[in-house]
Enzyme design. Structure first.
Site, PDB file in Angstrom:
ATOM      1  N   LYS A  13      -7.874  -8.320  10.167  1.00  0.00           N
ATOM      2  CA  LYS A  13      -8.797  -8.758   9.113  1.00  0.00           C
ATOM      3  C   LYS A  13      -9.045 -10.268   9.172  1.00  0.00           C
ATOM      4  CE  LYS A  13      -6.061  -7.320   5.832  1.00  0.00           C
ATOM      5  NZ  LYS A  13      -4.893  -6.896   6.654  1.00  0.00           N
ATOM      6  N   ARG A  88      -5.926  -5.686  -3.570  1.00  0.00           N
ATOM      7  CA  ARG A  88      -4.869  -4.927  -2.912  1.00  0.00           C
ATOM      8  C   ARG A  88      -4.242  -3.884  -3.847  1.00  0.00           C
ATOM      9  NH1 ARG A  88      -3.289  -9.048   1.256  1.00  0.00           N
ATOM     10  NH2 ARG A  88      -1.518  -8.246   2.367  1.00  0.00           N
ATOM     11  N   ARG A 127       2.419 -12.270  16.708  1.00  0.00           N
ATOM     12  CA  ARG A 127       1.537 -13.310  16.140  1.00  0.00           C
ATOM     13  C   ARG A 127       2.278 -14.648  16.055  1.00  0.00           C
ATOM     14  NH1 ARG A 127      -1.511 -12.403  10.584  1.00  0.00           N
ATOM     15  NH2 ARG A 127       0.566 -11.861   9.824  1.00  0.00           N
ATOM     16  N   ARG A 160       5.412 -16.398  11.354  1.00  0.00           N
ATOM     17  CA  ARG A 160       5.441 -16.320   9.895  1.00  0.00           C
ATOM     18  C   ARG A 160       6.723 -15.610   9.457  1.00  0.00           C
ATOM     19  NH1 ARG A 160      -0.317 -14.118   7.700  1.00  0.00           N
ATOM     20  NH2 ARG A 160       1.007 -12.672   6.545  1.00  0.00           N
ATOM     21  N   ARG A 171       5.978  -4.201   4.550  1.00  0.00           N
ATOM     22  CA  ARG A 171       4.562  -4.468   4.211  1.00  0.00           C
ATOM     23  C   ARG A 171       3.702  -3.240   4.483  1.00  0.00           C
ATOM     24  NH1 ARG A 171       3.631  -9.604   7.716  1.00  0.00           N
ATOM     25  NH2 ARG A 171       1.453  -9.416   7.119  1.00  0.00           N
TER      26      ARG A 171
HETATM   27  P1  AP5 Z   1      -4.724 -10.865  11.888  1.00  0.00           P
HETATM   28  O1  AP5 Z   1      -6.191 -10.987  12.061  1.00  0.00           O
HETATM   29  O2  AP5 Z   1      -3.977 -12.058  11.417  1.00  0.00           O
HETATM   30  O3  AP5 Z   1      -4.398  -9.561  11.034  1.00  0.00           O
HETATM   31  P2  AP5 Z   1      -4.521  -9.314   9.471  1.00  0.00           P
HETATM   32  O4  AP5 Z   1      -5.093  -7.963   9.285  1.00  0.00           O
HETATM   33  O5  AP5 Z   1      -5.238 -10.447   8.805  1.00  0.00           O
HETATM   34  O6  AP5 Z   1      -2.994  -9.286   9.088  1.00  0.00           O
HETATM   35  P3  AP5 Z   1      -2.158 -10.134   8.018  1.00  0.00           P
HETATM   36  O7  AP5 Z   1      -0.715  -9.943   8.340  1.00  0.00           O
HETATM   37  O8  AP5 Z   1      -2.594 -11.558   7.939  1.00  0.00           O
HETATM   38  O9  AP5 Z   1      -2.571  -9.440   6.763  1.00  0.00           O
HETATM   39  P4  AP5 Z   1      -1.799  -9.173   5.522  1.00  0.00           P
HETATM   40  O10 AP5 Z   1      -2.884  -8.548   4.773  1.00  0.00           O
HETATM   41  O11 AP5 Z   1      -0.545  -8.428   5.551  1.00  0.00           O
HETATM   42  O12 AP5 Z   1      -1.274 -10.643   5.142  1.00  0.00           O
HETATM   43  P5  AP5 Z   1      -1.789 -11.673   4.056  1.00  0.00           P
HETATM   44  O13 AP5 Z   1      -1.709 -13.001   4.645  1.00  0.00           O
HETATM   45  O14 AP5 Z   1      -3.068 -11.208   3.444  1.00  0.00           O
HETATM   46  O15 AP5 Z   1      -4.130 -10.400  13.313  1.00  0.00           O
HETATM   47  C1  AP5 Z   1      -2.748 -10.168  13.499  1.00  0.00           C
HETATM   48  C2  AP5 Z   1      -2.383 -10.507  14.966  1.00  0.00           C
HETATM   49  O16 AP5 Z   1      -3.116  -9.657  15.862  1.00  0.00           O
HETATM   50  C3  AP5 Z   1      -2.751 -11.942  15.376  1.00  0.00           C
HETATM   51  O17 AP5 Z   1      -1.765 -12.414  16.237  1.00  0.00           O
HETATM   52  C4  AP5 Z   1      -4.090 -11.798  16.108  1.00  0.00           C
HETATM   53  O18 AP5 Z   1      -4.192 -12.795  17.100  1.00  0.00           O
HETATM   54  C5  AP5 Z   1      -3.990 -10.392  16.724  1.00  0.00           C
HETATM   55  N1  AP5 Z   1      -5.280  -9.680  16.727  1.00  0.00           N
HETATM   56  C6  AP5 Z   1      -6.180  -9.670  15.729  1.00  0.00           C
HETATM   57  N2  AP5 Z   1      -7.231  -8.877  16.044  1.00  0.00           N
HETATM   58  C7  AP5 Z   1      -6.942  -8.359  17.264  1.00  0.00           C
HETATM   59  C8  AP5 Z   1      -7.640  -7.460  18.115  1.00  0.00           C
HETATM   60  N3  AP5 Z   1      -8.818  -6.939  17.773  1.00  0.00           N
HETATM   61  N4  AP5 Z   1      -7.067  -7.136  19.307  1.00  0.00           N
HETATM   62  C9  AP5 Z   1      -5.879  -7.671  19.657  1.00  0.00           C
HETATM   63  N5  AP5 Z   1      -5.179  -8.522  18.887  1.00  0.00           N
HETATM   64  C10 AP5 Z   1      -5.703  -8.882  17.713  1.00  0.00           C
HETATM   65  O19 AP5 Z   1      -0.694 -11.478   2.907  1.00  0.00           O
HETATM   66  C11 AP5 Z   1       0.623 -11.951   3.065  1.00  0.00           C
HETATM   67  C12 AP5 Z   1       1.406 -11.720   1.782  1.00  0.00           C
HETATM   68  O20 AP5 Z   1       0.810 -12.457   0.694  1.00  0.00           O
HETATM   69  C13 AP5 Z   1       1.444 -10.275   1.272  1.00  0.00           C
HETATM   70  O21 AP5 Z   1       2.463  -9.519   1.895  1.00  0.00           O
HETATM   71  C14 AP5 Z   1       1.693 -10.493  -0.231  1.00  0.00           C
HETATM   72  O22 AP5 Z   1       3.026 -10.809  -0.478  1.00  0.00           O
HETATM   73  C15 AP5 Z   1       0.852 -11.721  -0.515  1.00  0.00           C
HETATM   74  N6  AP5 Z   1      -0.528 -11.360  -0.934  1.00  0.00           N
HETATM   75  C16 AP5 Z   1      -1.679 -11.667  -0.271  1.00  0.00           C
HETATM   76  N7  AP5 Z   1      -2.749 -11.169  -0.910  1.00  0.00           N
HETATM   77  C17 AP5 Z   1      -2.258 -10.517  -2.008  1.00  0.00           C
HETATM   78  C18 AP5 Z   1      -2.874  -9.776  -3.044  1.00  0.00           C
HETATM   79  N8  AP5 Z   1      -4.207  -9.592  -3.113  1.00  0.00           N
HETATM   80  N9  AP5 Z   1      -2.066  -9.236  -4.004  1.00  0.00           N
HETATM   81  C19 AP5 Z   1      -0.731  -9.417  -3.984  1.00  0.00           C
HETATM   82  N10 AP5 Z   1      -0.090 -10.095  -3.011  1.00  0.00           N
HETATM   83  C20 AP5 Z   1      -0.848 -10.652  -2.024  1.00  0.00           C
END
Ligand code: AP5
Length: 218
Positions: A13, A88, A127, A160, A171
């Site tokens: 994402k 979420r 990552r 991270r 997660r």
């Molecule tokens: P990446 O693009 O970073 O993946 P992502 O889907 O964004 O994954 P995240 O781990 O960032 O999402 P998340 O939703 O768990 O974390 P968030 O920061 O929102 O890609 C991942 C890896 O794959 C990278 O290395 C990239 O290079 C590689 N890649 C990407 N696309 C690729 C492809 N097509 N092919 C090959 N490789 C690829 O949330 C973190 C924490 O914050 C949560 O756990 C929670 O505690 C809190 N939080 C955040 N938002 C909320 C909310 N709305 N409510 C409550 N708590 C929240």
């Protein structure tokens, strides 16, 4: 255009959000990034958020609803925004609808990223992020030009805290239990479109652009 990116951790994402935000000139609003900034700044919100994030749990709804509401009301989000990682929970989705209703706005499309837990685990364990400029890499799929160094600012790349294996597993469970129901929520509103998170980054970007044209959004 107001877009929501929905999908499990590691589905890609954030990576797509960055290129889409550039292409369509709309701000990329990531609750994860905003919370990590608050943690780094040591604010009260940051201290509270850290205790949940480190365990792979969701931060309380009220906290994320407030910071997101404040962010989407800013002037750069007037002509559109891209929400990454929000909503979420059902509560967050309801609050978002209420806030948008008040300003006569709506979500135009929800992109639902489909991947398997195996892909998520492989992506997140590989990552690496730059703590200085926030750029994202993957040790195999998107390696930096120089090992452990950011291509853009030369910062030393780190893993991270919540990308450790046990936390990633938690997660994924949290996604299943608390977030996946939003697929139904947006399907009922006829704005949910599935995309394959398994595609290579550029191939997926092209698919999404074609989808926007088909949906007459761009
Ligand atoms: P990446 O693009 O970073 O993946 P992502 O889907 O964004 O994954 P995240 O781990 O960032 O999402 P998340 O939703 O768990 O974390 P968030 O920061 O929102 O890609 C991942 C890896 O794959 C990278 O290395 C990239 O290079 C590689 N890649 C990407 N696309 C690729 C492809 N097509 N092919 C090959 N490789 C690829 O949330 C973190 C924490 O914050 C949560 O756990 C929670 O505690 C809190 N939080 C955040 N938002 C909320 C909310 N709305 N409510 C409550 N708590 C929240």
């Amino acid at each position: 255009m107001n877009i929501v990116l929905l999908g499990p951790p590691g589905a890609g994402k954030g990576t797509q959000a960055k290129v889409l935000s550039k292409e369509y000139k709309i701000p990329h609003i990531s609750t994860g990034d905003m919370l990590r900034e608050a943690v780094k700044a040591g604010t009260e919100v940051g201290k509270l958020a850290k205790s949940y994030m480190d365990k792979g749990e969701l931060v309380p709804d009220k906290v994320v609803v407030d910071i997101t509401g404040e962010r989407i009301s800013q002037s750069d989000a007037k002509s559109g925004f891209l929400l990454d990682g929000f909503p979420r929970t059902d509560e967050q989705a309801n609050e978002l609808d209420l806030a948008l209703d008040k300003t006569g706005k709506k979500i135009d499309i929800v992109l639902c990223f489909k991947t398997s837990p195996e892909v998520s685990i492989a992506r997140l364990s590989g990552r690496r992020v730059c703590p200085k400029c926030g750029s994202n890499f993957h040790i195999e799929n998107m390696p930096p030009k120089e090992k452990d160094l950011c291509d853009y600012c030369n910062g030393r790349l780190i893993q991270r805290n919540d990308d450790k294996y046990e936390t990633v597993k938690r997660r994924l469970v949290v996604y299943e239990n608390q977030t996946k129901s939003l697929i139904d929520y947006y399907q009922k509103k006829h704005i949910l479109k599935e995309v394959s998170g398994n595609l290579e980054v550029n191939a997926l970007f092209c698919e999404i652009k074609k989808l926007f044209v088909r949906e007459r959004l761009a």
